[in-house]
Design a protein around this motif. Sequence first.
Motif, short mmCIF file in Angstrom:
data_model
loop_
_atom_site.label_atom_id
_atom_site.label_comp_id
_atom_site.label_asym_id
_atom_site.label_seq_id
_atom_site.Cartn_x
_atom_site.Cartn_y
_atom_site.Cartn_z
N MET A 1 0.85 -1.17 0.00
CA MET A 1 0.00 0.00 0.00
C MET A 1 0.89 1.23 0.00
SD MET A 1 -3.01 1.03 2.69
CE MET A 1 -4.10 -0.29 2.28
N ASP A 2 0.69 2.11 -0.93
CA ASP A 2 1.54 3.29 -0.99
C ASP A 2 1.05 4.37 -0.02
OD1 ASP A 2 -0.71 3.98 -2.45
OD2 ASP A 2 0.42 5.22 -3.88
N PHE A 3 1.86 5.37 0.17
CA PHE A 3 1.62 6.40 1.17
C PHE A 3 0.33 7.17 0.91
CE2 PHE A 3 2.23 10.72 2.86
CZ PHE A 3 2.42 10.39 4.19
N ASP A 4 0.04 7.51 -0.34
CA ASP A 4 -1.18 8.27 -0.67
C ASP A 4 -2.44 7.49 -0.33
OD1 ASP A 4 0.22 10.47 -1.58
OD2 ASP A 4 0.29 9.75 -3.65
N LYS A 5 -2.44 6.19 -0.62
CA LYS A 5 -3.60 5.37 -0.29
C LYS A 5 -3.77 5.28 1.22
CE LYS A 5 -3.82 2.42 -4.34
NZ LYS A 5 -3.71 1.03 -4.80
N LEU A 6 -2.68 5.16 1.92
CA LEU A 6 -2.72 5.09 3.38
C LEU A 6 -3.27 6.38 3.97
CD1 LEU A 6 -2.05 3.43 5.89
CD2 LEU A 6 0.25 4.37 5.82
N MET A 7 -2.83 7.51 3.44
CA MET A 7 -3.32 8.81 3.93
C MET A 7 -4.81 8.98 3.62
SD MET A 7 -1.03 10.29 5.64
CE MET A 7 -1.80 11.88 5.82
N LYS A 8 -5.22 8.54 2.45
CA LYS A 8 -6.63 8.63 2.06
C LYS A 8 -7.48 7.79 3.01
CE LYS A 8 -8.20 9.04 -2.40
NZ LYS A 8 -8.35 8.56 -3.79
N TYR A 9 -7.01 6.60 3.31
CA TYR A 9 -7.72 5.70 4.22
C TYR A 9 -7.79 6.30 5.62
CZ TYR A 9 -8.98 1.47 6.74
OH TYR A 9 -9.61 0.55 7.55
N GLN A 10 -6.70 6.88 6.09
CA GLN A 10 -6.66 7.50 7.41
C GLN A 10 -7.64 8.68 7.48
OE1 GLN A 10 -2.83 8.90 8.66
NE2 GLN A 10 -3.52 9.31 10.74
N ASN A 11 -7.67 9.50 6.43
CA ASN A 11 -8.60 10.63 6.40
C ASN A 11 -10.05 10.16 6.41
OD1 ASN A 11 -6.65 12.63 6.43
ND2 ASN A 11 -6.50 12.72 4.21
N MET A 12 -10.33 9.09 5.68
CA MET A 12 -11.67 8.53 5.65
C MET A 12 -12.08 8.06 7.05
SD MET A 12 -13.20 5.30 3.50
CE MET A 12 -12.32 4.14 4.54
N LEU A 13 -11.18 7.39 7.75
CA LEU A 13 -11.48 6.92 9.10
C LEU A 13 -11.70 8.09 10.06
CD1 LEU A 13 -9.01 3.92 9.54
CD2 LEU A 13 -11.49 3.84 9.26
N GLN A 14 -10.90 9.13 9.94
CA GLN A 14 -11.05 10.30 10.80
C GLN A 14 -12.40 10.99 10.55
OE1 GLN A 14 -7.57 12.64 9.94
NE2 GLN A 14 -6.40 11.74 11.62
N ARG A 16 -15.14 9.60 9.39
CA ARG A 16 -16.19 8.73 9.90
C ARG A 16 -16.27 8.83 11.43
NH1 ARG A 16 -16.33 3.16 7.20
NH2 ARG A 16 -17.12 4.47 5.53
N LEU A 17 -15.13 8.90 12.08
CA LEU A 17 -15.09 9.03 13.54
C LEU A 17 -15.71 10.36 13.97
CD1 LEU A 17 -14.18 7.81 16.22
CD2 LEU A 17 -11.97 8.89 15.88
N ARG A 18 -15.41 11.45 13.24
CA ARG A 18 -16.00 12.75 13.53
C ARG A 18 -17.52 12.73 13.38
NH1 ARG A 18 -12.69 15.19 9.96
NH2 ARG A 18 -10.69 15.20 10.96
N GLN A 19 -18.00 12.07 12.34
CA GLN A 19 -19.44 11.97 12.11
C GLN A 19 -20.11 11.19 13.25
OE1 GLN A 19 -19.59 10.13 8.27
NE2 GLN A 19 -19.66 12.07 7.17
N GLU A 20 -19.49 10.10 13.67
CA GLU A 20 -20.04 9.31 14.77
C GLU A 20 -20.05 10.10 16.06
OE1 GLU A 20 -18.13 5.51 15.10
OE2 GLU A 20 -18.63 4.96 13.05
N GLU A 21 -18.99 10.86 16.30
CA GLU A 21 -18.91 11.68 17.50
C GLU A 21 -19.99 12.76 17.47
OE1 GLU A 21 -15.78 14.90 19.01
OE2 GLU A 21 -14.96 12.87 18.97
N GLN A 22 -20.21 13.37 16.32
CA GLN A 22 -21.25 14.38 16.16
C GLN A 22 -22.63 13.78 16.44
OE1 GLN A 22 -20.95 17.57 15.72
NE2 GLN A 22 -22.93 18.24 15.02
N THR A 23 -22.86 12.58 15.94
CA THR A 23 -24.12 11.90 16.18
C THR A 23 -24.30 11.60 17.66
OG1 THR A 23 -24.09 10.92 13.97
CG2 THR A 23 -25.50 9.85 15.60
N ASP A 24 -23.25 11.16 18.32
CA ASP A 24 -23.31 10.89 19.76
C ASP A 24 -23.64 12.15 20.54
OD1 ASP A 24 -22.70 8.23 19.32
OD2 ASP A 24 -20.59 8.42 19.90
N ARG A 25 -23.05 13.27 20.15
CA ARG A 25 -23.31 14.53 20.84
C ARG A 25 -24.75 14.99 20.62
NH1 ARG A 25 -19.78 15.72 24.74
NH2 ARG A 25 -19.43 17.89 24.27
N LYS A 26 -25.29 14.79 19.40
CA LYS A 26 -26.68 15.13 19.13
C LYS A 26 -27.60 14.28 20.01
CE LYS A 26 -27.63 14.78 14.74
NZ LYS A 26 -27.85 14.84 13.29
#
Length: 87
Positions: A1-14, A16-26
């Motif tokens: 897995m190259d660095f760009d794909k890894l960064m893209k995957y990490q951003n996607m996870l972040q 998704r985590l932000r969205q879940e946190e926002q939902t929890d706060r709501k």
Amino acid sequence: MDFDKLMKYQNMLQNRLRQEEQTDRKIDILSIINRLTSGPKNIVQKEQIVLEASSMGFTEEEIDSLIDTLIEDNIIYVSSPGYIKKR
């Protein structure tokens, strides 16, 4: 897995985590509203929500933002100035 794909995957996870946190706060704000609503009219003063949520670590800016989001989601509405009502 190259660095760009890894960064893209990490951003996607972040994101998704932000969205879940926002939902929890709501959900937390909605739970506060549910606890504070009284009587058959299901009305609560916004100031009561702010006081309760502040004691749970919410900032006033975050509370306003979450209330606005819940209004946009058609879950609650402003029944009269300073009062929130569930749908």
